[in-house]
Design an enzyme around this catalytic site. Structure first.
Site, short mmCIF file in Angstrom:
data_model
loop_
_atom_site.label_atom_id
_atom_site.label_comp_id
_atom_site.label_asym_id
_atom_site.label_seq_id
_atom_site.Cartn_x
_atom_site.Cartn_y
_atom_site.Cartn_z
N HIS A 172 16.73 -50.42 30.41
CA HIS A 172 16.45 -50.62 29.30
C HIS A 172 15.32 -49.63 28.75
O HIS A 172 15.47 -48.49 29.37
CB HIS A 172 15.80 -51.93 28.42
CG HIS A 172 14.63 -52.45 29.05
ND1 HIS A 172 13.60 -51.35 29.13
CD2 HIS A 172 14.32 -53.51 30.01
CE1 HIS A 172 12.71 -52.73 30.09
NE2 HIS A 172 13.22 -53.61 30.42
N HIS A 225 12.30 -49.04 30.63
CA HIS A 225 12.33 -48.09 31.86
C HIS A 225 12.59 -46.54 31.91
O HIS A 225 11.71 -45.40 32.47
CB HIS A 225 13.60 -48.66 32.94
CG HIS A 225 13.96 -50.32 33.07
ND1 HIS A 225 14.71 -50.49 32.66
CD2 HIS A 225 12.86 -50.94 33.87
CE1 HIS A 225 14.57 -52.13 32.71
NE2 HIS A 225 13.62 -51.85 33.81
N LYS A 257 3.74 -54.01 30.34
CA LYS A 257 4.11 -55.91 29.42
C LYS A 257 4.15 -56.46 30.87
O LYS A 257 4.26 -57.65 30.90
CB LYS A 257 5.65 -55.06 29.89
CG LYS A 257 6.61 -56.48 28.49
CD LYS A 257 7.48 -56.21 28.90
CE LYS A 257 8.85 -57.96 29.39
NZ LYS A 257 9.77 -58.34 30.43
N SER A 289 15.30 -57.10 30.34
CA SER A 289 16.24 -56.81 30.40
C SER A 289 16.19 -58.63 30.48
O SER A 289 17.95 -58.26 29.68
CB SER A 289 16.47 -56.66 32.25
OG SER A 289 15.87 -55.67 32.34
N ARG A 290 16.12 -59.19 29.72
CA ARG A 290 16.34 -60.62 29.56
C ARG A 290 16.52 -60.76 28.39
O ARG A 290 16.49 -62.28 27.64
CB ARG A 290 15.56 -61.80 30.50
CG ARG A 290 15.77 -61.50 31.40
CD ARG A 290 14.04 -62.53 32.03
NE ARG A 290 14.05 -63.12 33.36
CZ ARG A 290 12.84 -62.54 34.57
NH1 ARG A 290 12.55 -61.73 33.64
NH2 ARG A 290 13.59 -63.24 36.05
#
Lengths: 366, 366
Positions: B65, B68, B200, B237-238
Site C-alpha cells: 500500500h 510501502h 507506524k 495491509s489489514r
C-alpha cells in the site's frame, strides 16, 4: 594461492579504553593491528574486500594453545588475512560456572601470535598472515544491557534449539545461547569469508553450522582436527588446572571413546554394543582410582557418553553407516583430596574441578 | 547523487521452484530481477558493492500500500538500488492469529512496483530504482526445522527482551521474535546499506534498531513517516478488511492519540494528564457506538494506550522533554454484528476482527 603485499608494523587502534593494567600492553607495536571496537576493524575489512583479499576468522577466548594455533595455520593456508578474536564471553558461562577462573593471558597470547606470524612469514607468499586481532570490551559486545547468564535473563540473544539442549547443553543451559550470540556478533563485525572452529568442541561446531545455515550468514564454517598432547589428551585452555595426576587419569575419556570407535570399526552398529565398550573403560578406571589412597588417586564423574546423529545430535539407537555418528563425552575431574607440596598439581593447586570433553567422529561411509 | 547505467529488462532468476499457481507469474519479465533464493541475489549484491553502488532494503509481507511505496521512494532517494523483499513470515503470527487470512496479492504488488519504477525513471539520474525482489520460499527462510509459532517451539531464533514483551508483545508473545528472526535472515542475505521500516510499527522499529545495535548488523535502519489516508487512518495491509463503517469508527485510535499529543503540547508532562485526554476520547466513542443499533454500530476494544520511553519502551510516569516519548495504542475492531447486502463491509464481509495500531512520537526538545 594469493599474492602478498609488504605489510608494515601497524599501531594499535586509537580507540583504546580498557580500564585496567592491560592498557599499556595494548600500546605495544605488533605485526598485526589490535582493535577494541568494530568500526575501525570494519574499515580495514572493507578495504580488504575491495582489494579481493580473503579473511579467515579464528574466534578464541584467549589462553591460546596448540589447538588454536593449528586453526590459525589452517586459516592462513586458506585466506590472505587471518583475524583472531580474543574475548572471554560472559553469557556462555552459567551463573555458577568458572568465568572468574577462566585463564586470561594477554601477553603470552600475543607472543604466541607473533611467533605464528614469524613462522608464516618464513613460508613466504603461499600463506596468509595474522593481520588483525579483535579484543573487544564487553560494552562493545553487549552495548545495551549487561551480559546476562541467567536462563530467563533479558538481552538480545540467538537461540538454536533443540540441539542446544542436548549433551553439553543439558548441564550448561545458557552455554550455546551465549556461544551463538557472541558468534553472530563476531560474524557480523568481521564478515569473514571463513571462520574456524575446533573439532574438539563438536557440539559448538554443530550449533554454529546450524546458525550459519538458518540465518544465511555468508561465512563458511571450517572445522579443524582436535589437537592432542603426546599421550592423547585433547588440548584445552582448562588443562592448565589439571596437574600431572588428574591429567593422566583424565585420559580415561579419550580411551573410552577410542574403545567405542573400535567396537564400531569391528562391525557393531547398535548403541549398546558401541557404548558398552566405552562404559566398561570408565567403570574400570574409576574403580581402580577408588582403590587408591586420597593422596594417590584422582576421582571423576562421567557426565555423559553419547552416540548421536551428526547434524541433529539426537541420540542414536543404531548407527546408519551412510550417515555416520558423533561419539562424545564429558567427565568432571574432582579436586584432588590430598597432595604433597612437591607434587605438580597445576594452576590452582588441584583445588579447581575441571570438566573435560572430547569426541570422535564416525565418518559416513562413501 | 549517483550515476545510473542503462538497465535491461532482466529475466527472473533461474532458481524458480514455487510449487503453486504463481509459478507462471514468476516467469514474467519485470524491470527488476525476482529471486527465490539467496545465492544468486548475493552474487548481484556483491557486484553492486564492487561497483560502489548502494542498496536500500524495504522488507514487506506483500499486500503493498501507499505506506510501502513511500518507503520505497525514500530508499530510492538514498540508494542506487532498492531491494524489496516479499515474504509472509509464519513465525511472527501466533498460533491463533491471522496468518491464513493475511492478504496475498502477488500480481497487484508487482504491478505497483512496476509503476513506482516507471515513476522513478521519469525522475532521471537523481534517484535509484527497484532492481531486485526477494520472494523466498519458506524452505529458504527456514531451511532446517519448519517455522514454529509456538512460544516454546524449537528453531533458530533471535530474541530481543524485555522490549519484545511490552505493548504489542504483551498480546502477541511470539511476534517480535518472529520479526527479529526474519529480519536477521533478510539482513544477512541482502547486506543492505540501509533498511527501511515504517514509523507506524513503532515497536518493530525499536526492536530492529536494538537488534542492529546489539548484533553489530552493518545496515543503517531508516524510519519512514506513517502514511495516512485523507481522514487520518494509518495505512495498513489489514485495512482492506475494515469496510466503511469500521474504517470510520477505527479512526478513534488516531483521534485519541492526537488528543494526548495536544495535552502534552499544552504543557502536561504527567502520564495521567496526557493519557486521560486519550482515554476520554475512546470512552466517548465507544459509548456513542453502544447506543446505536447492531446494524449501525461498530464495536471495539481498546487493547492499550501507552506512553513509553522511546528506546526501552518502558511505560513513563512523567515525560522528560529532553528525551521525548512514544504515544501508541492498539484497538481491536470487532466483527460487524449486522449488515445489509448493499453495505461496503470490506474483504471478508465484515466478519474478520481487525486489530489496528497507531502511534505518535513526542520528539525530544532541542
Amino acid at each position: 594461492m594469493f599474492s602478498r603485499t609488504t605489510r608494515q608494523l601497524s599501531a594499535v587502534s586509537s580507540r583504546l579504553s580498557r580500564p585496567s593494567v592491560m592498557s599499556s600492553q595494548f600500546l605495544r607495536q605488533y605485526s598485526f593491528q589490535v582493535f577494541r571496537d568494530a568500526p575501525p576493524l570494519r574499515q580495514m575489512r572493507r578495504q580488504l574486500l575491495l582489494d579481493q583479499k580473503t579473511v579467515g576468522l579464528v574466534p578464541t577466548m584467549g589462553a591460546l594453545h596448540e589447538g588454536h594455533i593449528s586453526l590459525i595455520r589452517q586459516a592462513a593456508a586458506e585466506n590472505s588475512d587471518v583475524f583472531v578474536s580474543v574475548y572471554v564471553n560472559p553469557t556462555q558461562f552459567g551463573v555458577n560456572e568458572d568465568l572468574s577462573s577462566y585463564p586470561r593471558t594477554w601477553d603470552s597470547d600475543m607472543a604466541k601470535l607473533e611467533e605464528v606470524n614469524a613462522e608464516l612469514a618464513r613460508q613466504g607468499g603461499n600463506v596468509g598472515r595474522i593481520t588483525a586481532i579483535l579484543a573487544p570490551t564487553s560494552k562493545v559486545m553487549y552495548p545495551t544491557l549487561p551480559p546476562s547468564s541467567e536462563i530467563d535473563g533479558d538481552g538480545s540473544f540467538v537461540t538454536i534449539t533443540p540441539i542446544s539442549k542436548r549433551l553439553e547443553g543439558a548441564s550448561r543451559p545458557v552455554f550455546f545461547r551465549g556461544v551463538a550470540t557472541v558468534c553472530m556478533k563476531l560474524f557480523n563485525i568481521v564478515r569473514a569469508d571463513r571462520a574456524y572452529f575446533g573439532q574438539k568442541d563438536v557440539q559448538q561446531s554443530v550449533v554454529i553450522k546450524r546458525m550459519v545455515k538458518d540465518f544465511h550468514v555468508d561465512t563458511e564454517i571450517r572445522i579443524g582436527n582436535t589437537v592432542r598432547g603426546q599421550d592423547g589428551l585433547a588440548m584445552s585452555s582448562r588443562n592448565v588446572y589439571l596437574g600431572a595426576r588428574r591429567h593422566k587419569v583424565g585420559l580415561v575419556l579419550y580411551t573410552a571413546l577410542k574403545a567405542a570407535e573400535s567396537a564400531y570399526a569391528a562391525g557393531n552398529v547398535k548403541r549398546s554394543d558401541i557404548l558398552d565398550a566405552a562404559n566398561r573403560i570408565t567403570a574400570r578406571v574409576l574403580s581402580d582410582q577408588q582403590a587408591l589412597t586420597p593422596s594417590e588417586r584422582a576421582l571423576f564423574e562421567v557426565d555423559y557418553i553419547s552416540l548421536a546423529d551428526p547434524e541433529s545430535l539426537d541420540e542414536l539407537d543404531v548407527v546408519d553407516p551412510s550417515k555416520g555418528a558423533v561419539l562424545s563425552g564429558a567427565v568432571k575431574m574432582a579436586p584432588l583430596e590430598e597432595s604433597s607440596a612437591a607434587e605438580d598439581c597445576g594452576l590452582g593447586d588441584g583445588k579447581v574441578a575441571v570438566r573435560l570433553i572430547d569426541n570422535l567422529i564416525i565418518k559416513p561411509r562413501a
